[in-house]
Design a protein around this motif. Structure first.
Motif, PDB file in Angstrom:
ATOM      1  N   GLU A 108       0.462 -18.595   6.071  1.00  0.00           N
ATOM      2  CA  GLU A 108       1.625 -17.818   5.646  1.00  0.00           C
ATOM      3  C   GLU A 108       1.196 -16.585   4.848  1.00  0.00           C
ATOM      4  OE1 GLU A 108       5.708 -18.354   2.965  1.00  0.00           O
ATOM      5  OE2 GLU A 108       4.503 -20.109   3.529  1.00  0.00           O
ATOM      6  N   LYS A 109       0.201 -16.767   3.987  1.00  0.00           N
ATOM      7  CA  LYS A 109      -0.281 -15.640   3.192  1.00  0.00           C
ATOM      8  C   LYS A 109      -1.041 -14.635   4.064  1.00  0.00           C
ATOM      9  CE  LYS A 109      -0.563 -17.678  -1.437  1.00  0.00           C
ATOM     10  NZ  LYS A 109       0.172 -18.911  -1.172  1.00  0.00           N
ATOM     11  N   PHE A 110      -1.819 -15.134   5.013  1.00  0.00           N
ATOM     12  CA  PHE A 110      -2.519 -14.214   5.915  1.00  0.00           C
ATOM     13  C   PHE A 110      -1.525 -13.421   6.761  1.00  0.00           C
ATOM     14  CE2 PHE A 110      -6.386 -16.871   5.281  1.00  0.00           C
ATOM     15  CZ  PHE A 110      -7.261 -15.844   4.969  1.00  0.00           C
ATOM     16  N   ASP A 119     -13.773  -2.504  11.157  1.00  0.00           N
ATOM     17  CA  ASP A 119     -12.599  -2.746  11.975  1.00  0.00           C
ATOM     18  C   ASP A 119     -12.963  -3.509  13.245  1.00  0.00           C
ATOM     19  OD1 ASP A 119      -9.871  -2.568  12.318  1.00  0.00           O
ATOM     20  OD2 ASP A 119      -9.976  -0.729  13.488  1.00  0.00           O
ATOM     21  N   PHE A 120     -14.219  -3.385  13.686  1.00  0.00           N
ATOM     22  CA  PHE A 120     -14.667  -4.081  14.882  1.00  0.00           C
ATOM     23  C   PHE A 120     -14.999  -5.540  14.599  1.00  0.00           C
ATOM     24  CE2 PHE A 120     -15.919   0.385  15.531  1.00  0.00           C
ATOM     25  CZ  PHE A 120     -15.297   0.641  16.738  1.00  0.00           C
ATOM     26  N   ARG A 121     -15.213  -5.879  13.340  1.00  0.00           N
ATOM     27  CA  ARG A 121     -15.740  -7.188  12.991  1.00  0.00           C
ATOM     28  C   ARG A 121     -14.757  -8.072  12.239  1.00  0.00           C
ATOM     29  NH1 ARG A 121     -19.578  -3.252  12.454  1.00  0.00           N
ATOM     30  NH2 ARG A 121     -21.683  -3.672  13.218  1.00  0.00           N
ATOM     31  N   LEU A 122     -13.895  -7.479  11.436  1.00  0.00           N
ATOM     32  CA  LEU A 122     -13.017  -8.243  10.548  1.00  0.00           C
ATOM     33  C   LEU A 122     -11.557  -7.999  10.896  1.00  0.00           C
ATOM     34  CD1 LEU A 122     -14.831  -7.516   7.156  1.00  0.00           C
ATOM     35  CD2 LEU A 122     -15.146  -9.489   8.659  1.00  0.00           C
ATOM     36  N   SER A 123     -10.728  -8.982  10.584  1.00  0.00           N
ATOM     37  CA  SER A 123      -9.292  -8.840  10.820  1.00  0.00           C
ATOM     38  C   SER A 123      -8.701  -7.845   9.827  1.00  0.00           C
ATOM     39  CB  SER A 123      -8.598 -10.192  10.664  1.00  0.00           C
ATOM     40  OG  SER A 123      -8.646 -10.622   9.306  1.00  0.00           O
ATOM     41  N   ASP A 124      -7.516  -7.367  10.127  1.00  0.00           N
ATOM     42  CA  ASP A 124      -6.862  -6.422   9.231  1.00  0.00           C
ATOM     43  C   ASP A 124      -6.552  -7.078   7.892  1.00  0.00           C
ATOM     44  OD1 ASP A 124      -5.698  -3.733   8.876  1.00  0.00           O
ATOM     45  OD2 ASP A 124      -3.809  -4.834   8.678  1.00  0.00           O
ATOM     46  N   ALA A 125      -6.202  -8.353   7.918  1.00  0.00           N
ATOM     47  CA  ALA A 125      -5.929  -9.068   6.666  1.00  0.00           C
ATOM     48  C   ALA A 125      -7.170  -9.094   5.781  1.00  0.00           C
ATOM     49  CB  ALA A 125      -5.449 -10.489   6.960  1.00  0.00           C
ATOM     50  N   THR A 126      -8.335  -9.357   6.389  1.00  0.00           N
ATOM     51  CA  THR A 126      -9.579  -9.391   5.609  1.00  0.00           C
ATOM     52  C   THR A 126      -9.941  -8.005   5.094  1.00  0.00           C
ATOM     53  OG1 THR A 126     -10.369 -11.253   6.938  1.00  0.00           O
ATOM     54  CG2 THR A 126     -12.006 -10.060   5.650  1.00  0.00           C
ATOM     55  N   LEU A 127      -9.705  -6.966   5.900  1.00  0.00           N
ATOM     56  CA  LEU A 127      -9.957  -5.598   5.442  1.00  0.00           C
ATOM     57  C   LEU A 127      -9.097  -5.265   4.230  1.00  0.00           C
ATOM     58  CD1 LEU A 127     -10.205  -3.605   8.800  1.00  0.00           C
ATOM     59  CD2 LEU A 127     -12.062  -4.194   7.236  1.00  0.00           C
ATOM     60  N   LYS A 128      -7.852  -5.694   4.240  1.00  0.00           N
ATOM     61  CA  LYS A 128      -6.982  -5.447   3.085  1.00  0.00           C
ATOM     62  C   LYS A 128      -7.454  -6.242   1.876  1.00  0.00           C
ATOM     63  CE  LYS A 128      -2.838  -4.252   5.747  1.00  0.00           C
ATOM     64  NZ  LYS A 128      -1.485  -4.660   6.170  1.00  0.00           N
ATOM     65  N   GLN A 129      -7.916  -7.467   2.106  1.00  0.00           N
ATOM     66  CA  GLN A 129      -8.457  -8.250   0.995  1.00  0.00           C
ATOM     67  C   GLN A 129      -9.661  -7.545   0.379  1.00  0.00           C
ATOM     68  OE1 GLN A 129      -8.956 -12.076   3.142  1.00  0.00           O
ATOM     69  NE2 GLN A 129      -7.642 -12.971   1.578  1.00  0.00           N
ATOM     70  N   LEU A 130     -10.574  -7.078   1.225  1.00  0.00           N
ATOM     71  CA  LEU A 130     -11.747  -6.359   0.726  1.00  0.00           C
ATOM     72  C   LEU A 130     -11.341  -5.087  -0.012  1.00  0.00           C
ATOM     73  CD1 LEU A 130     -14.329  -6.687   3.637  1.00  0.00           C
ATOM     74  CD2 LEU A 130     -14.706  -7.324   1.244  1.00  0.00           C
ATOM     75  N   THR A 131     -10.381  -4.359   0.549  1.00  0.00           N
ATOM     76  CA  THR A 131      -9.930  -3.116  -0.064  1.00  0.00           C
ATOM     77  C   THR A 131      -9.420  -3.371  -1.473  1.00  0.00           C
ATOM     78  OG1 THR A 131      -9.327  -2.113   2.053  1.00  0.00           O
ATOM     79  CG2 THR A 131      -8.233  -1.259   0.095  1.00  0.00           C
ATOM     80  N   LEU A 132      -8.548  -4.350  -1.610  1.00  0.00           N
ATOM     81  CA  LEU A 132      -7.940  -4.619  -2.916  1.00  0.00           C
ATOM     82  C   LEU A 132      -8.962  -5.191  -3.896  1.00  0.00           C
ATOM     83  CD1 LEU A 132      -4.545  -6.011  -1.628  1.00  0.00           C
ATOM     84  CD2 LEU A 132      -4.935  -3.822  -2.771  1.00  0.00           C
ATOM     85  N   PHE A 133      -9.908  -5.973  -3.400  1.00  0.00           N
ATOM     86  CA  PHE A 133     -10.941  -6.497  -4.292  1.00  0.00           C
ATOM     87  C   PHE A 133     -11.817  -5.363  -4.824  1.00  0.00           C
ATOM     88  CE2 PHE A 133     -15.427  -7.826  -4.607  1.00  0.00           C
ATOM     89  CZ  PHE A 133     -15.330  -8.571  -5.775  1.00  0.00           C
ATOM     90  N   VAL A 134     -12.310  -4.508  -3.921  1.00  0.00           N
ATOM     91  CA  VAL A 134     -13.168  -3.400  -4.351  1.00  0.00           C
ATOM     92  C   VAL A 134     -12.409  -2.484  -5.306  1.00  0.00           C
ATOM     93  CG1 VAL A 134     -14.381  -1.338  -3.561  1.00  0.00           C
ATOM     94  CG2 VAL A 134     -14.646  -3.475  -2.316  1.00  0.00           C
ATOM     95  N   HIS A 135     -11.159  -2.208  -4.997  1.00  0.00           N
ATOM     96  CA  HIS A 135     -10.366  -1.332  -5.865  1.00  0.00           C
ATOM     97  C   HIS A 135     -10.155  -1.954  -7.239  1.00  0.00           C
ATOM     98  CE1 HIS A 135      -6.688   0.766  -7.320  1.00  0.00           C
ATOM     99  NE2 HIS A 135      -7.245   1.800  -6.730  1.00  0.00           N
ATOM    100  N   SER A 136     -10.126  -3.300  -7.289  1.00  0.00           N
ATOM    101  CA  SER A 136      -9.863  -3.987  -8.560  1.00  0.00           C
ATOM    102  C   SER A 136     -11.097  -4.116  -9.441  1.00  0.00           C
ATOM    103  CB  SER A 136      -9.309  -5.392  -8.284  1.00  0.00           C
ATOM    104  OG  SER A 136     -10.314  -6.254  -7.768  1.00  0.00           O
TER     105      SER A 136
END
Length: 307
Positions: free
Chosen positions: A97-99, A277-294
């Motif tokens: 559900e969260k993904f 983008d070729f390797r990870l899902s969009d959900a994982t990319l957003k997780q990485l984005t928010l983690f790095v930004h944090s």
């Protein structure tokens, strides 16, 4: 009937009583140390027998005995591998559900939901350890040639949208048509003389208020204005739209010594980051984005919504 004196002597030794403990000995002796005839407690023996029986029952009920290419399966048919797979499937189902929400919502909408944002950054931390730490370090502290992601100096921008784009398309990643690309000329290939390169290196150090030769820095100012300012800025402030680093601070990707600056001017090194983008899902990319930004150095930016 004759009595064997040696046998009688052995029997006497076997029934000898230890003077200290008052316990009979077994007749065994090593280097003057005699073994006492002191049997194990009955409760211990019965416990030992019980564990033997339990072990036999376990090998019958569960996988135990190795075969050539497998093992006995046991009458209960239990498999630790299957149990782990079920646990993983249950965890994925519970998180689905969260993904789904991560896939559907924009980065800004995720940031506005505390529970979802926490889920995203926790997942991003795990994804970073698997995919990014090899270059940027386990604590995102970077290393020579690999940017530190904890500070507030960003080559291509530190807003969540900038980070997301970098993760999606990479930097100088030729397999992605949307990758961001910039290249510093090799000024050692006849564009500048050795003297000019040395002078501009001292000028660059002066921009960051590092120790430098004032006369060389003054001569290098003209060289810098003619060849470097168009990308790095008149005063060395850098340009994120080109990926040109700032030269007026204490953060250096390839080192700040005169020799290191000269080396970069003569034959510049250009980092390459793959497009995830070729390797990870969009959900994982957003997780990485928010983690790095944090991590602490992220820039707020103006528009962080996804189209």
């Amino acid at each position: 009937m004759r009595t064997d004196p040696d046998a009688a002597k052995g029997k006497e030794a076997a029934t000898e009583t230890d003077a200290v403990t008052g316990t009979a000995t077994t007749g065994h002796e090593w280097d003057g140390i005699k073994e006492l005839d002191n049997p194990m407690p009955r409760w211990w023996l019965w416990t030992f027998y019980a564990t033997v029986i339990w072990a036999i029952g376990y090998t019958i009920a569960y996988p135990a005995w190795p075969l050539i290419d497998s093992a006995t399966q046991g009458v209960l048919g239990y498999s630790s591998r299957a149990a782990v797979e079920r646990d993983i499937e249950d965890a994925i189902t519970a998180q689905q559900e969260k993904f789904d929400a991560l896939e559907r919502l924009s980065l800004e909408e995720i940031r506005q939901d505390p529970a979802l944002f926490r889920f995203a950054t926790d997942g991003g931390r795990a994804a970073f350890a698997v995919n990014c730490s090899q270059c940027h370090g386990s604590g995102a502290q970077g290393s020579p040639g690999y940017p530190n992601l904890n500070d507030d100096e960003w080559l291509w921008g530190g807003s969540v949208q900038d980070i997301y784009q970098t993760l999606q398309h990479g930097i100088r990643y030729e397999r992605d048509d949307e990758t961001r690309f910039s290249q510093m000329p090799a000024f050692g290939d006849g564009l500048l003389s050795r003297e000019q390169i040395n002078a501009v290196a001292h000028h660059v150090r002066s921009l960051a208020e590092l120790e430098h030769d004032a006369d060389l820095a003054a001569a290098g100012a003209t060289v810098y204005a003619d060849n470097c300012a168009v990308c790095h800025g008149e005063n060395g402030g850098g340009d994120q739209s080109q990926g040109a680093p700032a030269l007026d601070d204490a953060i250096w990707l390839y080192g700040s010594s005169v020799q290191e600056i000269r080396t970069q001017v003569v034959n510049p090194r250009h980092g390459v980051m793959p497009a995830w983008d070729f390797r990870l899902s969009d959900a994982t990319l957003k997780q990485l984005t928010l983690f790095v930004h944090s991590l602490g150095g992220g820039e707020l930016g103006i528009d962080i919504r996804q189209e």
